[in-house]
Motif scaffolding. Structure first.
Motif, PDB file in Angstrom:
ATOM      1  N   GLU A 291     -11.671   2.372  -2.746  1.00  0.00           N
ATOM      2  CA  GLU A 291     -12.146   1.074  -2.290  1.00  0.00           C
ATOM      3  C   GLU A 291     -11.026   0.036  -2.315  1.00  0.00           C
ATOM      4  O   GLU A 291     -11.180  -1.060  -1.813  1.00  0.00           O
ATOM      5  CB  GLU A 291     -13.310   0.611  -3.177  1.00  0.00           C
ATOM      6  CG  GLU A 291     -14.520   1.525  -3.100  1.00  0.00           C
ATOM      7  CD  GLU A 291     -15.663   1.054  -3.989  1.00  0.00           C
ATOM      8  OE1 GLU A 291     -15.503   0.011  -4.643  1.00  0.00           O
ATOM      9  OE2 GLU A 291     -16.703   1.727  -4.008  1.00  0.00           O
ATOM     10  N   ASN A 292      -9.904   0.405  -2.915  1.00  0.00           N
ATOM     11  CA  ASN A 292      -8.752  -0.480  -2.976  1.00  0.00           C
ATOM     12  C   ASN A 292      -7.843  -0.187  -1.781  1.00  0.00           C
ATOM     13  O   ASN A 292      -7.362   0.942  -1.627  1.00  0.00           O
ATOM     14  CB  ASN A 292      -7.993  -0.255  -4.291  1.00  0.00           C
ATOM     15  CG  ASN A 292      -6.847  -1.233  -4.478  1.00  0.00           C
ATOM     16  OD1 ASN A 292      -6.418  -1.900  -3.541  1.00  0.00           O
ATOM     17  ND2 ASN A 292      -6.361  -1.321  -5.695  1.00  0.00           N
ATOM     18  N   PRO A 293      -7.588  -1.156  -0.902  1.00  0.00           N
ATOM     19  CA  PRO A 293      -6.774  -0.868   0.295  1.00  0.00           C
ATOM     20  C   PRO A 293      -5.314  -0.560  -0.029  1.00  0.00           C
ATOM     21  O   PRO A 293      -4.580  -0.068   0.826  1.00  0.00           O
ATOM     22  CB  PRO A 293      -6.895  -2.156   1.119  1.00  0.00           C
ATOM     23  CG  PRO A 293      -7.210  -3.217   0.122  1.00  0.00           C
ATOM     24  CD  PRO A 293      -8.051  -2.550  -0.938  1.00  0.00           C
ATOM     25  N   TYR A 294      -4.887  -0.825  -1.262  1.00  0.00           N
ATOM     26  CA  TYR A 294      -3.487  -0.614  -1.617  1.00  0.00           C
ATOM     27  C   TYR A 294      -3.234   0.759  -2.225  1.00  0.00           C
ATOM     28  O   TYR A 294      -2.107   1.114  -2.513  1.00  0.00           O
ATOM     29  CB  TYR A 294      -3.027  -1.699  -2.604  1.00  0.00           C
ATOM     30  CG  TYR A 294      -3.312  -3.095  -2.108  1.00  0.00           C
ATOM     31  CD1 TYR A 294      -2.600  -3.646  -1.051  1.00  0.00           C
ATOM     32  CD2 TYR A 294      -4.311  -3.866  -2.696  1.00  0.00           C
ATOM     33  CE1 TYR A 294      -2.872  -4.917  -0.588  1.00  0.00           C
ATOM     34  CE2 TYR A 294      -4.593  -5.142  -2.238  1.00  0.00           C
ATOM     35  CZ  TYR A 294      -3.864  -5.668  -1.180  1.00  0.00           C
ATOM     36  OH  TYR A 294      -4.135  -6.927  -0.719  1.00  0.00           O
ATOM     37  N   THR A 295      -4.280   1.515  -2.466  1.00  0.00           N
ATOM     38  CA  THR A 295      -4.115   2.860  -3.017  1.00  0.00           C
ATOM     39  C   THR A 295      -4.929   3.834  -2.183  1.00  0.00           C
ATOM     40  O   THR A 295      -5.979   3.480  -1.634  1.00  0.00           O
ATOM     41  CB  THR A 295      -4.584   2.931  -4.485  1.00  0.00           C
ATOM     42  OG1 THR A 295      -5.965   2.553  -4.556  1.00  0.00           O
ATOM     43  CG2 THR A 295      -3.764   1.997  -5.366  1.00  0.00           C
ATOM     44  N   SER A 296      -4.461   5.063  -2.102  1.00  0.00           N
ATOM     45  CA  SER A 296      -5.172   6.083  -1.331  1.00  0.00           C
ATOM     46  C   SER A 296      -6.206   6.761  -2.209  1.00  0.00           C
ATOM     47  O   SER A 296      -6.097   6.784  -3.432  1.00  0.00           O
ATOM     48  CB  SER A 296      -4.184   7.118  -0.788  1.00  0.00           C
ATOM     49  OG  SER A 296      -3.590   7.830  -1.861  1.00  0.00           O
ATOM     50  N   GLY A 297      -7.215   7.341  -1.564  1.00  0.00           N
ATOM     51  CA  GLY A 297      -8.238   8.060  -2.305  1.00  0.00           C
ATOM     52  C   GLY A 297      -7.853   9.525  -2.452  1.00  0.00           C
ATOM     53  O   GLY A 297      -6.689   9.912  -2.340  1.00  0.00           O
ATOM     54  N   ASN A 298      -8.877  10.353  -2.694  1.00  0.00           N
ATOM     55  CA  ASN A 298      -8.634  11.785  -2.866  1.00  0.00           C
ATOM     56  C   ASN A 298      -8.472  12.522  -1.545  1.00  0.00           C
ATOM     57  O   ASN A 298      -8.018  13.671  -1.530  1.00  0.00           O
ATOM     58  CB  ASN A 298      -9.792  12.420  -3.642  1.00  0.00           C
ATOM     59  CG  ASN A 298      -9.963  11.815  -5.027  1.00  0.00           C
ATOM     60  OD1 ASN A 298     -10.960  11.188  -5.311  1.00  0.00           O
ATOM     61  ND2 ASN A 298      -8.967  11.997  -5.885  1.00  0.00           N
ATOM     62  N   ILE A 299      -8.875  11.878  -0.441  1.00  0.00           N
ATOM     63  CA  ILE A 299      -8.832  12.552   0.856  1.00  0.00           C
ATOM     64  C   ILE A 299      -8.442  11.535   1.912  1.00  0.00           C
ATOM     65  O   ILE A 299      -8.759  10.341   1.788  1.00  0.00           O
ATOM     66  CB  ILE A 299     -10.192  13.205   1.180  1.00  0.00           C
ATOM     67  CG1 ILE A 299     -10.106  14.024   2.461  1.00  0.00           C
ATOM     68  CG2 ILE A 299     -11.302  12.166   1.254  1.00  0.00           C
ATOM     69  CD1 ILE A 299     -11.315  14.905   2.696  1.00  0.00           C
ATOM     70  N   ALA A 300      -7.725  11.986   2.959  1.00  0.00           N
ATOM     71  CA  ALA A 300      -7.273  11.081   4.007  1.00  0.00           C
ATOM     72  C   ALA A 300      -7.211  11.800   5.336  1.00  0.00           C
ATOM     73  O   ALA A 300      -6.883  12.993   5.415  1.00  0.00           O
ATOM     74  CB  ALA A 300      -5.898  10.498   3.655  1.00  0.00           C
ATOM     75  N   SER A 345      -0.361  10.374  -3.589  1.00  0.00           N
ATOM     76  CA  SER A 345      -0.859   9.500  -2.532  1.00  0.00           C
ATOM     77  C   SER A 345      -0.128   9.858  -1.255  1.00  0.00           C
ATOM     78  O   SER A 345       1.108  10.013  -1.259  1.00  0.00           O
ATOM     79  CB  SER A 345      -0.611   8.030  -2.879  1.00  0.00           C
ATOM     80  OG  SER A 345      -1.340   7.645  -4.013  1.00  0.00           O
ATOM     81  N   VAL A 346      -0.869  10.029  -0.157  1.00  0.00           N
ATOM     82  CA  VAL A 346      -0.270  10.446   1.110  1.00  0.00           C
ATOM     83  C   VAL A 346      -0.538   9.377   2.155  1.00  0.00           C
ATOM     84  O   VAL A 346      -1.676   8.908   2.317  1.00  0.00           O
ATOM     85  CB  VAL A 346      -0.828  11.804   1.572  1.00  0.00           C
ATOM     86  CG1 VAL A 346      -0.238  12.186   2.927  1.00  0.00           C
ATOM     87  CG2 VAL A 346      -0.515  12.882   0.539  1.00  0.00           C
ATOM     88  N   LEU A 347       0.517   8.985   2.855  1.00  0.00           N
ATOM     89  CA  LEU A 347       0.441   7.955   3.893  1.00  0.00           C
ATOM     90  C   LEU A 347       0.795   8.583   5.229  1.00  0.00           C
ATOM     91  O   LEU A 347       1.715   9.404   5.322  1.00  0.00           O
ATOM     92  CB  LEU A 347       1.423   6.819   3.562  1.00  0.00           C
ATOM     93  CG  LEU A 347       1.123   5.453   4.170  1.00  0.00           C
ATOM     94  CD1 LEU A 347      -0.142   4.878   3.551  1.00  0.00           C
ATOM     95  CD2 LEU A 347       2.289   4.504   3.940  1.00  0.00           C
ATOM     96  N   TYR A 348       0.045   8.229   6.284  1.00  0.00           N
ATOM     97  CA  TYR A 348       0.302   8.724   7.635  1.00  0.00           C
ATOM     98  C   TYR A 348       1.186   7.712   8.372  1.00  0.00           C
ATOM     99  O   TYR A 348       0.846   6.524   8.460  1.00  0.00           O
ATOM    100  CB  TYR A 348      -1.007   8.870   8.415  1.00  0.00           C
ATOM    101  CG  TYR A 348      -1.887  10.031   8.008  1.00  0.00           C
ATOM    102  CD1 TYR A 348      -2.149  11.055   8.892  1.00  0.00           C
ATOM    103  CD2 TYR A 348      -2.487  10.091   6.754  1.00  0.00           C
ATOM    104  CE1 TYR A 348      -2.973  12.119   8.553  1.00  0.00           C
ATOM    105  CE2 TYR A 348      -3.304  11.137   6.391  1.00  0.00           C
ATOM    106  CZ  TYR A 348      -3.558  12.147   7.297  1.00  0.00           C
ATOM    107  OH  TYR A 348      -4.374  13.193   6.945  1.00  0.00           O
ATOM    108  N   ASP A 391       2.376   0.295  -7.908  1.00  0.00           N
ATOM    109  CA  ASP A 391       0.996  -0.189  -7.957  1.00  0.00           C
ATOM    110  C   ASP A 391       0.235   0.111  -6.681  1.00  0.00           C
ATOM    111  O   ASP A 391      -0.989   0.167  -6.676  1.00  0.00           O
ATOM    112  CB  ASP A 391       0.971  -1.701  -8.214  1.00  0.00           C
ATOM    113  CG  ASP A 391       1.508  -2.057  -9.592  1.00  0.00           C
ATOM    114  OD1 ASP A 391       1.055  -1.422 -10.555  1.00  0.00           O
ATOM    115  OD2 ASP A 391       2.366  -2.944  -9.697  1.00  0.00           O
ATOM    116  N   GLY A 392       0.945   0.277  -5.570  1.00  0.00           N
ATOM    117  CA  GLY A 392       0.241   0.553  -4.322  1.00  0.00           C
ATOM    118  C   GLY A 392       1.199   0.725  -3.174  1.00  0.00           C
ATOM    119  O   GLY A 392       2.398   0.426  -3.265  1.00  0.00           O
ATOM    120  N   VAL A 393       0.645   1.223  -2.065  1.00  0.00           N
ATOM    121  CA  VAL A 393       1.425   1.459  -0.853  1.00  0.00           C
ATOM    122  C   VAL A 393       0.588   0.991   0.336  1.00  0.00           C
ATOM    123  O   VAL A 393      -0.600   1.261   0.403  1.00  0.00           O
ATOM    124  CB  VAL A 393       1.780   2.948  -0.683  1.00  0.00           C
ATOM    125  CG1 VAL A 393       2.631   3.151   0.559  1.00  0.00           C
ATOM    126  CG2 VAL A 393       2.489   3.485  -1.906  1.00  0.00           C
TER     127      VAL A 393
END
Length: 943
Positions: A291-300, A345-348, A391-393
Motif C-alpha cells: 500500500e506504500n507507493p515507495y516500496t514494492s509488494g510481494n508480486i509485480a 524489490s523489483v522495478l520495471y 527506504d524506498g524506490v
C-alpha cells in the motif's frame, strides 16, 4: 511538483512549475489529510481535510473551493466512466445532520444544495460507497443483514443477486474491468476466507468463481484478500486458496472459469533439478501488494510488460513464510524460474526491458542488480559510493522511462538522501523491427484464451536495445466457441461432469417479474458466456439463452411492503408502498390497495405503481393495509400492519412530592404530543434493577421504606426512546401548609418551571432565617398558575443512624412555629430592589400523622379529627380575614392536568400532589428534567 508542509508547523503547499528549480508557497485554511488527483486533468485535485471537509481545486492547489462537509474518509471519487462524460462530476458519501450516510454527486465547482444530486433513494451504510469505472456500489443493512446495490453506467440502482444462501457478511469489489464485476464475499460460515464471485454485465447476477480464498488483516485493520489481478492480460488472476488448512496458489486465464496450480521450476538457482510433481507439489506465491507507493509488494506486473510476472514464494505442498525465494515468469505464468534466494524489490523499466532488483535488508547497501533478458541473467551495479539504508524506490512516470530514484539515509541520524539513477547510457541504440519476435499468449499450450488467440511483440532476449512506445498485442483472432467459453448462469451450479444444473433453491420455471403477457423473456440454458469472451460460432447457439413468449399466469406470491422496508411511518408524511408479485403479470392485472384508514385506490396496470403507491396518514394508530391483485386466471392478496406514529418530543413523569409509607401512589408519564401512536413504558422503582414494562402510561405502587426514592420511566415510540426521573419522599407522617404571597408577586410571575424553582429556594431560605428551623425539615414547591401560591412540607427528618427521629408532636410544634412567624409577617424576601414579597399561611393540610387502620384506638381517631377540624376552622377564618383566591387549587390543578402534568391523590388520604418538577428537596436530589407547559396558543402537532 507539489510538496506539503508539516501540519504540526503550518498548513501550506509548495508548488513548482519548473521541475523543482523554484517553489511558491500557498497557505491553506485547512489541514490536508489526503489528496486525489484527476486521472485526466492534471490540474484538478480533491483535498480531504482532517475535519472531514472536501475541497476542490482546478489550479493545481493554488486556490481551493469547499465542496462539502462531513464527507466519509476515502469515500470520494472522480467520475470516470468509459464514455468520459462529465469529467468534473464528483461522487461522495456525506453524513447528514441526523448522522445518516448519503450518496451525493455534484460538480467540482458548484456543490450547493440546489445542484446536488442523490442517485440512491434513502440512506446507505456508513463507509460503503464505491465508484469504479462504470459501476457504483452501496450497502444498506436491514434486518441485521447487509444488502448490496449496484448502478451500471449511472442507471437506477438494482440489488445485487448472490446465490440465495450465501448470506454475505462482507463484500469487496476486486475488479470492474471489461464490463464485469469480480467480487470477494465472506459468507455466513467463513471467518478467514472469502469466496470469489463474478457477475453479468450489469453487475446484478453473480455466480461462484472460486471458494475459500485466504484473507488477512492489514496494518490498519483493513481486510486484505490473497487475490492478484495480473496487469496487461485481461481475465488473468492469481489466488491463494485454503484447502484442508493448507494454502495453495492457483491461476486462471478466463476470469475464474477454470483454475490450476502453478508448475514449479525445473531447476533451482544453482541449476540443480527440482523434483516437484503436480498436484502434490507446486509453486506458491505471496500475493500481497504494497500500500506504500515507495516500496514494492510481494508480486509485480505491468501493463506494458504483459508476459512478465515477478513474485516471492516457495516450492512445496503449501504456501510458507519460510525459505522465501524470488521467482519470475516471462510467459504469463506458464513456467517459472528462480532468480534470488532472498526477497528483493523489483522495478520495471523500459516496458520490462530492464528489471532492477534491490535486496530487502535492514543493513545499508551499495549495489543493485540489473537484467536485460526478462530475469534470465543478472548483473551487479553500484549506485552509491557510501552504503545507504534504502527506504524506498520510485520509477519515473511514463512508458519509456529509464530513470529511477532511490531514497534513504546514510545513518539513522542523517537526513534523507535521494539518488537518481539514469540507465540511458547503457543503451547505444533504439530497438528496430528485427529486434522483436512474436509471442503467443497461452495456458499450458491452449492458445484460445477468452475466446481469442492473442499474439504479442516481444524484444528478443539477446538484443540489448531501448524499446519505444508500447504497441500492445500484434494480432487478436477469435476462436470457435466451446463449452469452456461458458460459465454457469445465475441459479445454476457446475457438477463433477461439467454440466451446469439448477441449485436446489432455484426454480428455472419462475418467470422474470418484468415478464408480461405478449412480451418475451430470455429463457436461460443454464450457461452464460464469460463477459468479454470473443469466441464465435461453435456451441454458441446451443448455450445462449433463447427468447420466449411470456405466458399468462394467475397472480401468486403477492407482497406489499414499504419502500424503506419498515413497518413504521410518520403521521402527515408520505408513505410509499411497493406491490411485488413472484409469479404473474402485474401489468395486465387489477391492483387494489386499501390503506386501512377509509381510503382505497385501484390501478388497472403496473405503470401507475412502478414508483410505488404513495399515501399520507392523517391520524396515528395501527392500520391494516391490504392489497389485492387479480386477473382472468386468478387472484392473490397480501396484508401489512403499519404503525403510524407522531414524533415523541417530551416525557414528563408526574407524581407527588411526598407520600406515606405503604400507601398506593399513582405515577403518570405525560407526553408531548399527547397522541403519538404505539408506546411501550419501562419503569424502574428505587434501586430495583428489574424494570416493569407496561403499555399504559400510568402505574400505581407503594414504598415500604422511608426516605428519598427515585422513579424512572422510559417511553419507547418507534425509533425514539425518551426518559424522565423523579424523586419522591416517603414518610410515615408529615404535614403540609399552603402558602400565599403578596399580590405584587403575580406581576413578576412568568409561570415557568425555572422561575418557580428559584422562588421555591428563596422562600425556603426566608423560612429558615425567620424561624430557625433546620432546612432538612422543610420542602417548598411553588405551584403553577396564578395567583402565585406554594406548598410547604414539614418532614420528620432523621439522621443517618436512624435515631433522633421527629415525632408527631415535634411536627406539630414545627408547624405552629411556622404558622406563627407567617402570621406575624416575619417571612419575606426581596424579589428585586424595592420589591418586597410577604409570605402568608393559607391553610394547613391534614396529612396523615399516624397509620389510619382499624387497629388504632378511638383516641387516635379523635386526635386526627381534632386536627382536621382545627385546620378547617383556621382555613375558614383566614378566608374571611384575607381575600385569597385559589381556594379551589386542587380542582384547578385537576383541570390543568394535561397542561401542568399534575396527578392529585384522593381526598381520603388528603395528600397534596404537586408536580414533581417543582420539588426542591433538602438533599437536592431532585433534578428537574423537563416540564411541558403550553405557552400562549401552542398546538399539539399530532392533533
Amino acid at each position: 511538483i507539489m510538496l506539503l508542509t508539516d501540519p504540526e508547523v503550518e498548513s501550506s503547499l509548495l508548488i513548482s512549475s519548473d521541475e523543482g528549480a523554484t517553489y511558491q508557497k500557498y497557505r491553506l485554511n485547512f489541514y490536508i489529510h489526503s489528496l486525489l488527483f484527476h486521472p485526466k486533468q492534471e490540474d484538478w485535485i480533491l483535498a480531504y481535510s482532517q475535519d472531514q471537509k472536501l475541497f476542490s481545486s482546478v489550479e493545481f492547489g493554488r486556490r481551493w473551493l469547499l465542496l462539502h462537509e462531513g464527507v466519509a474518509p476515502n469515500r470520494f471519487y472522480w467520475s470516470m466512466m468509459g464514455s468520459g462524460r462529465e469529467p468534473d462530476l464528483v461522487h461522495l458519501e456525506a453524513k447528514t445532520v441526523n448522522g445518516h450516510a448519503q450518496y451525493i454527486t455534484c460538480k467540482m465547482q458548484n456543490c450547493s444544495e440546489a445542484t446536488r444530486s442523490k442517485p440512491f433513494p434513502g440512506y446507505i451504510d456508513h463507509n460503503s460507497l464505491i465508484v469504479q469505472d462504470d459501476y457504483v456500489f452501496v450497502q444498506l443493512t436491514s434486518g441485521g443483514r447487509p444488502h448490496y446495490y449496484v448502478s451500471y453506467r449511472r442507471n437506477a440502482f438494482a440489488q445485487m443477486k448472490l446465490p440465495k444462501y450465501s448470506l454475505p457478511k462482507d463484500m469487496h469489489v476486486i475488479s470492474t474491468d471489461e464490463n464485469q464485476v469480480f467480487a470477494a464475499v465472506q459468507e455466513w460460515n467463513q471467518n478467514d476466507t472469502y469466496n470469489l464471485y463474478i457477475s453479468d454485465t450489469r453487475g446484478v447476477y453473480f455466480t461462484l468463481a472460486l471458494e475459500n480464498v485466504k484473507s488477512s488483516q492489514g496494518l490498519e485493520g483493513n481486510v486484505m484478500i490473497d487475490l492478484y489481478e495480473v496487469a496487461g492480460i485481461k481475465g488473468m488472476f492469481l489466488a491463494n486458496k485454503k484447502i484442508d488448512n493448507q494454502v495453495k496458489t492457483f491461476i486462471t486465464y478466463n476470469k475464474g472459469r477454470d483454475w490450476s496450480l502453478l508448475q514449479a521450476p525445473d531447476t533451482d538457482l544453482r541449476g540443480n533439478p527440482v523434483h516437484c510433481l503436480l498436484p502434490y507439489c507446486s509453486l506458491h506465491l505471496h500475493l500481497k501488494v504494497s500500500e506504500n507507493p515507495y516500496t514494492s509488494g510481494n508480486i509485480a506486473s505491468r501493463d506494458t510488460a504483459p508476459s512478465i510476472i515477478v513474485a516471492s514464494g516457495n516450492i512445496g505442498t503449501e504456501l510458507s513464510d519460510d525459505d522465501i525465494s524470488m521467482f519470475v515468469s516471462s510467459d504469463a505464468g506458464n513456467t517459472w524460474r528462480q532468480i534470488f534466494e532472498e526477497e528483493h524489490s523489483v522495478l520495471y523499466l523500459d516496458q520490462g526491458g530492464v528489471l532492477v532488483a534491490m535486496k530487502h535488508t535492514s543493513l545499508p547497501i551499495r549495489h543493485l542488480w540489473l537484467s536485460f533478458d526478462e530475469g534470465r541473467s543478472w548483473s551487479k551495479y553500484s549506485f552509491t559510493s557510501l552504503p545507504l539504508f534504502v527506504d524506498g524506490v520510485l520509477g519515473e512516470p511514463g512508458e519509456e522511462t529509464l530513470i529511477m530514484t532511490v531514497f534513504g539515509h546514510f545513518s539513522h541520524r542523517s537526513e534523507w538522501q535521494l539518488v537518481k539513477v539514469d540507465y540511458k547510457s547503457i543503451f547505444d541504440r533504439r530497438c528496430a523491427e528485427e529486434d522483436y519476435r512474436p509471442w503467443q499468449l497461452h495456458s499450458q499450450g491452449e492458445a484460445c484464451i477468452m475466446g481469442a488467440k492473442r499474439i504479442y511483440k516481444k524484444r528478443k532476449s539477446e538484443k540489448k536495445c531501448m524499446q519505444g512506445k508500447y504497441a500492445g498485442a500484434m494480432t487478436s483472432e477469435p476462436c470457435v466457441c466451446t463449452e469452456a467459453d461458458f460459465d454457469c448462469d445465475y441459479g445454476y451450479e457446475r457438477h463433477s461432469n461439467g454440466q451446469c444444473l439448477p441449485a436446489f433453491w432455484y426454480n428455472p420455471s419462475s418467470l422474470s417479474k418484468d415478464c408480461s403477457l405478449g412480451q418475451s423473456y430470455l429463457n436461460s440454458t443454464g450457461y452464460r458466456k464469460v463477459v468479454s469472451n470473443n469466441c464465435t460460432d461453435g456451441v454458441r447457439e446451443r448455450y445462449t439463452a433463447k427468447p420466449q413468449q411470456c405466458p399468462g399466469k394467475a397472480p401468486q406470491g403477492l407482497r406489499i411492503i414499504t419502500s424503506d422496508g419498515k413497518l413504521t411511518a410518520e403521521q402527515g408524511h408520505n408513505v410509499t408502498f411497493l406491490v411485488q408479485l413472484e409469479e404473474g403479470d402485474l401489468q395486465r392485472s387489477l391492483i387494489q390497495v386499501d390503506f386501512g384508514d377509509g381510503i382505497a385506490v385501484s390501478y388497472a396496470n403496473l405503470s401507475s405503481t412502478e414508483d410505488g403507491i404513495k399515501h399520507v396518514y392523517q391520524n396515528v394508530g395501527i392500520f391494516r393495509v391490504t392489497a389485492l391483485v387479480e386477473n382472468s386466471l386468478g387472484s392473490d392478496n397480501a396484508v401489512l400492519y403499519l404503525h403510524v406514529t407522531c414524533p415523541l418530543e417530551h416525557v414528563h413523569l408526574s407524581l407527588p412530592f411526598v407520600t406515606t409509607k405503604n400507601k398506593e401512589v399513582n405515577a403518570t408519564a405525560v407526553l408531548w404530543p399527547s397522541q403519538v401512536g404505539t408506546l411501550t413504558f419501562v419503569w424502574w422503582f428505587g434501586n430495583n434493577t428489574e424494570p416493569l414494562i407496561t403499555l399504559e402510561g400510568s402505574i400505581t405502587f407503594t414504598f415500604s421504606v422511608e426516605g428519598m426514592n427515585t422513579i424512572t420511566v422510559q417511553v419507547s415510540a418507534g425509533n425514539t426512546i425518551l426518559q424522565d426521573t423523579k424523586t419522591i419522599a416517603v414518610y410515615e407522617q408529615f404535614q403540609s401548609l399552603r402558602l400565599s404571597f403578596s399580590p405584587n408577586l403575580d406581576d413578576y410571575n412568568p409561570d415557568i418551571p425555572e422561575w418557580r424553582r428559584d422562588i421555591s429556594r428563596v422562600v425556603k431560605k426566608a423560612l429558615v432565617e425567620a424561624t430557625g428551623i433546620a432546612s432538612k425539615h422543610i420542602l417548598v414547591a411553588v405551584l403553577p398558575g396564578l395567583p402565585s401560591s406554594a406548598e410547604l412540607f414539614i418532614l420528620p427528618y432523621q439522621d443517618t443512624t436512624g435515631e433522633n427521629k421527629r415525632t408527631a408532636a415535634d411536627l406539630e410544634q414545627i408547624s405552629e412555629t411556622l404558622i406563627q412567624k407567617l402570621n406575624q409577617n416575619l417571612v419575606h424576601f426581596e424579589l428585586k430592589p424595592g420589591v418586597r414579597i410577604l409570605v402568608h399561611a393559607a391553610h394547613l393540610t391534614a396529612a396523615p400523622l399516624v397509620d389510619l387502620t382499624p387497629s388504632h384506638s378511638g383516641s387516635a381517631m379523635l386526635m386526627l379529627l381534632s386536627v382536621v377540624f382545627v385546620g378547617l376552622a383556621v382555613f375558614v377564618i383566614y378566608k374571611f380575614k384575607r381575600k385569597i383566591p385559589g381556594l379551589n387549587i386542587y380542582a384547578q390543578m385537576q383541570n390543568e392536568k394535561d397542561q401542568e402534568m399534575v396527578s392529585p391523590v384522593s381526598q381520603r388520604e388528603s395528600i397534596p400532589n404537586v408536580p414533581q418538577s417543582e420539588l426542591m428537596s433538602p438533599e437536592q436530589l431532585v433534578d428537574e428534567k423537563l416540564e411541558v407547559q403550553p405557552i400562549g396558543t401552542v398546538q399539539d402537532p399530532c392533533k
